[in-house]
Design an enzyme around this catalytic site. Sequence first.
Site, PDB file in Angstrom:
ATOM      1  N   LYS A 170      73.874  26.714 -11.752  1.00  0.00           N
ATOM      2  CA  LYS A 170      74.883  26.421 -12.751  1.00  0.00           C
ATOM      3  C   LYS A 170      74.396  25.245 -13.600  1.00  0.00           C
ATOM      4  O   LYS A 170      73.969  24.220 -13.056  1.00  0.00           O
ATOM      5  CB  LYS A 170      76.225  26.087 -12.077  1.00  0.00           C
ATOM      6  CG  LYS A 170      77.385  26.327 -12.995  1.00  0.00           C
ATOM      7  CD  LYS A 170      78.675  26.525 -12.236  1.00  0.00           C
ATOM      8  CE  LYS A 170      79.811  26.707 -13.226  1.00  0.00           C
ATOM      9  NZ  LYS A 170      81.083  26.931 -12.593  1.00  0.00           N
ATOM     10  N   HIS A 192      91.898  16.448 -13.916  1.00  0.00           N
ATOM     11  CA  HIS A 192      91.633  16.645 -12.483  1.00  0.00           C
ATOM     12  C   HIS A 192      92.343  15.562 -11.659  1.00  0.00           C
ATOM     13  O   HIS A 192      92.931  15.850 -10.617  1.00  0.00           O
ATOM     14  CB  HIS A 192      90.124  16.564 -12.205  1.00  0.00           C
ATOM     15  CG  HIS A 192      89.302  17.670 -12.802  1.00  0.00           C
ATOM     16  ND1 HIS A 192      88.196  17.450 -13.590  1.00  0.00           N
ATOM     17  CD2 HIS A 192      89.431  19.013 -12.737  1.00  0.00           C
ATOM     18  CE1 HIS A 192      87.666  18.600 -13.964  1.00  0.00           C
ATOM     19  NE2 HIS A 192      88.412  19.571 -13.481  1.00  0.00           N
ATOM     20  N   SER A 235      86.710  19.805 -18.844  1.00  0.00           N
ATOM     21  CA  SER A 235      85.380  19.169 -18.778  1.00  0.00           C
ATOM     22  C   SER A 235      84.569  19.541 -20.011  1.00  0.00           C
ATOM     23  O   SER A 235      83.867  18.696 -20.581  1.00  0.00           O
ATOM     24  CB  SER A 235      84.641  19.624 -17.522  1.00  0.00           C
ATOM     25  OG  SER A 235      85.334  19.235 -16.375  1.00  0.00           O
ATOM     26  N   ARG A 249      96.384  25.564 -16.309  1.00  0.00           N
ATOM     27  CA  ARG A 249      96.798  24.908 -17.552  1.00  0.00           C
ATOM     28  C   ARG A 249      97.424  25.890 -18.530  1.00  0.00           C
ATOM     29  O   ARG A 249      98.513  25.702 -19.039  1.00  0.00           O
ATOM     30  CB  ARG A 249      95.596  24.228 -18.224  1.00  0.00           C
ATOM     31  CG  ARG A 249      95.085  23.023 -17.508  1.00  0.00           C
ATOM     32  CD  ARG A 249      93.703  22.688 -17.963  1.00  0.00           C
ATOM     33  NE  ARG A 249      92.811  23.823 -17.744  1.00  0.00           N
ATOM     34  CZ  ARG A 249      91.517  23.836 -17.998  1.00  0.00           C
ATOM     35  NH1 ARG A 249      90.936  22.789 -18.515  1.00  0.00           N
ATOM     36  NH2 ARG A 249      90.789  24.903 -17.738  1.00  0.00           N
TER      37      ARG A 249
HETATM   38  O1  PNS Z   1      85.502  23.997 -11.808  1.00  0.00           O
HETATM   39  P1  PNS Z   1      85.113  25.453 -11.726  1.00  0.00           P
HETATM   40  O2  PNS Z   1      83.692  25.664 -12.245  1.00  0.00           O
HETATM   41  O3  PNS Z   1      86.110  26.363 -12.376  1.00  0.00           O
HETATM   42  O4  PNS Z   1      85.100  25.790 -10.143  1.00  0.00           O
HETATM   43  C1  PNS Z   1      84.720  27.072  -9.693  1.00  0.00           C
HETATM   44  C2  PNS Z   1      84.439  27.076  -8.186  1.00  0.00           C
HETATM   45  C3  PNS Z   1      83.443  25.986  -7.817  1.00  0.00           C
HETATM   46  C4  PNS Z   1      85.733  26.830  -7.429  1.00  0.00           C
HETATM   47  C5  PNS Z   1      83.890  28.487  -7.848  1.00  0.00           C
HETATM   48  O5  PNS Z   1      82.857  28.789  -8.728  1.00  0.00           O
HETATM   49  C6  PNS Z   1      83.362  28.588  -6.411  1.00  0.00           C
HETATM   50  O6  PNS Z   1      84.114  28.534  -5.478  1.00  0.00           O
HETATM   51  N1  PNS Z   1      82.038  28.744  -6.288  1.00  0.00           N
HETATM   52  C7  PNS Z   1      81.382  28.863  -5.000  1.00  0.00           C
HETATM   53  C8  PNS Z   1      80.745  30.250  -4.862  1.00  0.00           C
HETATM   54  C9  PNS Z   1      81.773  31.267  -4.390  1.00  0.00           C
HETATM   55  O7  PNS Z   1      82.395  31.102  -3.367  1.00  0.00           O
HETATM   56  N2  PNS Z   1      81.933  32.356  -5.164  1.00  0.00           N
HETATM   57  C10 PNS Z   1      82.812  33.453  -4.811  1.00  0.00           C
HETATM   58  C11 PNS Z   1      84.246  33.242  -5.226  1.00  0.00           C
HETATM   59  S1  PNS Z   1      84.468  33.332  -6.965  1.00  0.00           S
END
Ligand code: PNS
Length: 145
Positions: A44, A20, A131, A93
């Site tokens: 989560k 990151h 992670s 990635r």
């Molecule tokens: O690091 P991650 O878990 O891959 O990040 C995912 C993240 C946080 C970017 C995504 O889950 C998110 O934007 N969550 C907020 C809820 C949302 O907007 N959901 C609809 C779009 S998928």
Amino acid sequence: MKNKNVIIYPGSFDPFTKGHYDLVKRGLDIFDHIFIAVLENPRKNCLFSVDERIELIKSYTEDDERVVVESFKGLLVDYLKRKDVNLVMRGMRMLSDFEYEFQMSLTNRKLYNDFEAIYLVPSPDCLFVSSSVVKEIAKNKGDIS
Ligand code: PNS
């Protein structure tokens, strides 16, 4: 007009990794400011609390005034609208990241027409870092340095 010199880097960051951080440095070569947006989602199953995740990120970035670290709840697009920014960056990635990222982008675009995303490829040293892998090694007392 949207704020063009700012990009949002959203994620769970559970925990923030060197991968990151590599991406943040790459983002700063392109944009003046990065908001690292840590998802606060009680449903989560995160190992670290939002405060712990933010603290760890700040330990990497606190000397850099171009970086702001904060949390967000709910939909990413609502957070973007509040910030008046329509652009996010994410890491790409492996091919396995593609489907997840593509679906997320299309969903966000459906919810917010102005939504745009750019995908940065990390340094080869970080390509395998995630992670989940870091947590797995740490839980088994392996070397995560
Ligand atoms: O690091 P991650 O878990 O891959 O990040 C995912 C993240 C946080 C970017 C995504 O889950 C998110 O934007 N969550 C907020 C809820 C949302 O907007 N959901 C609809 C779009 S998928």
